[in-house]
Design a protein around this motif. Structure first.
Motif, mmCIF file in Angstrom:
data_model
loop_
_atom_site.group_PDB
_atom_site.id
_atom_site.type_symbol
_atom_site.label_atom_id
_atom_site.label_comp_id
_atom_site.label_asym_id
_atom_site.label_seq_id
_atom_site.Cartn_x
_atom_site.Cartn_y
_atom_site.Cartn_z
ATOM 1 N N ARG A 144 14.979 6.270 55.301
ATOM 2 C CA ARG A 144 14.906 5.082 54.720
ATOM 3 C C ARG A 144 15.495 4.625 53.511
ATOM 4 N NH1 ARG A 144 10.028 2.540 56.878
ATOM 5 N NH2 ARG A 144 9.424 1.654 54.707
ATOM 6 N N GLN A 145 15.818 5.455 52.691
ATOM 7 C CA GLN A 145 16.523 5.587 51.315
ATOM 8 C C GLN A 145 17.723 6.305 51.571
ATOM 9 O OE1 GLN A 145 15.490 3.882 48.456
ATOM 10 N NE2 GLN A 145 17.484 4.838 47.688
ATOM 11 N N ALA A 146 18.928 5.592 51.178
ATOM 12 C CA ALA A 146 20.250 6.110 51.006
ATOM 13 C C ALA A 146 20.595 6.482 49.839
ATOM 14 C CB ALA A 146 21.130 5.307 51.670
ATOM 15 N N ALA A 147 20.221 5.750 48.892
ATOM 16 C CA ALA A 147 20.920 5.989 47.536
ATOM 17 C C ALA A 147 19.972 6.936 46.646
ATOM 18 C CB ALA A 147 21.113 4.439 46.776
ATOM 19 N N THR A 148 20.696 7.760 45.714
ATOM 20 C CA THR A 148 19.984 8.486 44.891
ATOM 21 C C THR A 148 19.856 7.679 43.708
ATOM 22 O OG1 THR A 148 22.058 9.369 43.985
ATOM 23 C CG2 THR A 148 20.978 10.641 45.658
ATOM 24 N N HIS A 149 18.798 8.171 42.926
ATOM 25 C CA HIS A 149 18.388 7.364 41.802
ATOM 26 C C HIS A 149 17.883 8.388 40.459
ATOM 27 C CE1 HIS A 149 15.606 6.703 44.933
ATOM 28 N NE2 HIS A 149 14.754 7.285 44.319
ATOM 29 N N SER A 150 17.884 7.897 39.327
ATOM 30 C CA SER A 150 17.296 8.871 38.220
ATOM 31 C C SER A 150 15.837 8.108 37.441
ATOM 32 C CB SER A 150 18.420 8.987 37.360
ATOM 33 O OG SER A 150 19.398 9.545 37.886
ATOM 34 N N PHE A 151 15.309 8.856 36.793
ATOM 35 C CA PHE A 151 14.254 8.534 35.847
ATOM 36 C C PHE A 151 14.858 7.934 34.578
ATOM 37 C CE2 PHE A 151 11.842 11.414 38.600
ATOM 38 C CZ PHE A 151 10.884 10.586 39.083
ATOM 39 N N GLN A 152 13.890 6.961 33.799
ATOM 40 C CA GLN A 152 14.303 6.763 32.451
ATOM 41 C C GLN A 152 14.003 7.980 31.655
ATOM 42 O OE1 GLN A 152 15.714 3.844 31.003
ATOM 43 N NE2 GLN A 152 15.846 3.213 33.431
ATOM 44 N N PRO A 153 14.886 8.326 30.425
ATOM 45 C CA PRO A 153 14.697 9.575 29.638
ATOM 46 C C PRO A 153 13.338 9.689 29.366
ATOM 47 C CG PRO A 153 16.707 8.174 28.979
ATOM 48 C CD PRO A 153 16.064 7.460 30.027
ATOM 49 N N GLY A 154 12.545 8.739 28.833
ATOM 50 C CA GLY A 154 11.224 9.143 28.391
ATOM 51 C C GLY A 154 10.497 9.554 29.610
ATOM 52 N N THR A 155 10.546 9.198 30.728
ATOM 53 C CA THR A 155 9.854 9.652 31.889
ATOM 54 C C THR A 155 10.031 11.006 32.479
ATOM 55 O OG1 THR A 155 9.566 7.295 32.677
ATOM 56 C CG2 THR A 155 9.054 9.089 34.171
ATOM 57 N N ARG A 156 11.611 11.216 32.503
ATOM 58 C CA ARG A 156 12.127 12.397 32.610
ATOM 59 C C ARG A 156 11.695 13.658 31.605
ATOM 60 N NH1 ARG A 156 17.235 11.776 31.181
ATOM 61 N NH2 ARG A 156 17.557 10.435 33.070
ATOM 62 N N ASN A 157 11.368 13.316 30.463
ATOM 63 C CA ASN A 157 10.978 14.222 29.400
ATOM 64 C C ASN A 157 9.657 14.709 29.662
ATOM 65 O OD1 ASN A 157 13.570 14.566 27.919
ATOM 66 N ND2 ASN A 157 12.896 12.867 26.502
ATOM 67 N N LYS A 158 8.706 13.793 30.065
ATOM 68 C CA LYS A 158 7.290 13.842 30.328
ATOM 69 C C LYS A 158 7.164 14.682 31.654
ATOM 70 C CE LYS A 158 5.497 9.718 28.426
ATOM 71 N NZ LYS A 158 4.994 8.031 28.739
ATOM 72 N N ILE A 159 7.976 14.451 32.742
ATOM 73 C CA ILE A 159 7.792 15.395 33.763
ATOM 74 C C ILE A 159 8.140 17.003 33.573
ATOM 75 C CG2 ILE A 159 9.112 15.936 36.253
ATOM 76 C CD1 ILE A 159 9.599 12.757 36.461
ATOM 77 N N PHE A 160 9.292 17.004 32.654
ATOM 78 C CA PHE A 160 9.757 18.246 32.661
ATOM 79 C C PHE A 160 8.556 19.056 31.838
ATOM 80 C CE2 PHE A 160 14.627 17.132 32.768
ATOM 81 C CZ PHE A 160 14.304 17.458 34.230
ATOM 82 N N ALA A 161 8.171 18.501 30.809
ATOM 83 C CA ALA A 161 6.945 18.944 29.839
ATOM 84 C C ALA A 161 5.491 19.428 30.884
ATOM 85 C CB ALA A 161 6.457 17.928 28.873
ATOM 86 N N GLY A 162 5.474 18.527 31.589
ATOM 87 C CA GLY A 162 4.407 18.652 32.730
ATOM 88 C C GLY A 162 4.593 19.822 33.436
ATOM 89 N N ALA A 163 5.934 20.022 33.946
ATOM 90 C CA ALA A 163 6.141 21.232 34.741
ATOM 91 C C ALA A 163 5.887 22.459 33.965
ATOM 92 C CB ALA A 163 7.704 21.111 35.180
ATOM 93 N N PHE A 164 6.223 22.470 32.447
ATOM 94 C CA PHE A 164 6.188 23.780 31.592
ATOM 95 C C PHE A 164 4.730 23.886 31.746
ATOM 96 C CE2 PHE A 164 5.452 25.866 27.516
ATOM 97 C CZ PHE A 164 6.367 26.707 27.707
#
Length: 237
Positions: free
Chosen positions: A107-127
């Motif tokens: 259903r989804q062909a294209a790849t996409h990215s998070f905004q920098p702020g959201t990306r940092n929150k995801i990485f911090a939550g993973a830690f």
């Protein structure tokens, strides 16, 4: 497109010479490890299927999830006999995620990215989640829980992002693959020296080779997805 045309397109079209060369080397590496320590055919199957899963994932192709299902079933067994409980739990999640990913990528062909702020929150939550997983796995007697927690927690987050086609999944996979490379190397050394009698040398070595292959692929895949090269390579056929 009929079934045969879809399968041919998924497997054989739009390969660069470099990609053909490195996938051949990575598969032969798995066969070589089995020849060196032929006590785990399951380990070799897991390794080859894992290489094909991630290489086709790098290409953005749905067939990745079919190879992934084979790899995850084999890896579940290896993780269980090795008492790698974090890996075992995650491999069950991986098995469940394969048909979901196959459907989602249709259903989804294209790849996409998070905004920098959201990306940092995801990485911090993973830690933070890694620390919690470390504590839990240590309590249930898992081997090397500080490494196994990475496989248990960070892999879960990375797999979700992979299924949803977010580029950031590869950054997490690079971290996971480095940790797993160290983890299975330690278990292999302990098996050789007699400090560890759980699991088998062949199974452990197959995972060392697999994690090395996946690390290389994740670094290359991050470049491919970030540049948008994977968007039109069969992911939605």
């Amino acid at each position: 497109m009929n079934g045969h045309g879809w399968l041919y397109s998924q497997l054989f079209t739009n390969w660069k010479p470099f990609e053909m060369a490195y996938v051949t080397v990575l598969v032969l590496l798995q066969v070589g490890v089995y020849a060196l320590a032929p006590d785990s055919a399951v380990g070799m199957v897991s390794g080859i299927a894992g290489v094909l899963c991630l290489v086709y994932g790098m290409k953005g192709r749905r067939i990745s999830f079919l190879f992934g299902l084979v790899q995850c079933l084999a890896m579940t067994y290896i993780a269980w006999i090795s008492h790698a409980f974090g890996s075992f739990a995650m491999d069950i999640v991986y098995v469940i995620s394969q048909p979901i990913g196959f459907f989602m990528w249709g259903r989804q062909a294209a790849t996409h990215s998070f905004q920098p702020g959201t990306r940092n929150k995801i990485f911090a939550g993973a830690f933070i989640a890694w620390g919690i997983g470390w504590f839990v796995l240590a309590r249930v007697g898992g081997q090397l829980p500080y490494f196994d927690s990475i496989n248990f927690v960070i892999s879960f987050i990375a797999q979700i992002l992979y299924v949803l086609k977010y580029n950031e999944n590869w950054s997490l996979w690079i971290f996971v693959n480095i940790a797993n490379l160290v983890y299975w190397s330690i278990l292999s050394i302990q098996t050789v020296t007699g400090d560890n009698t759980i699991g088998s040398l062949g199974a452990n070595l197959s995972q060392v080779a697999l994690q090395g292959a996946l690390l290389f692929n994740a670094v290359y895949a991050q470049k491919v997805w970030s540049s948008g090269e994977a968007d039109n390579e069969g992911g939605a056929q």
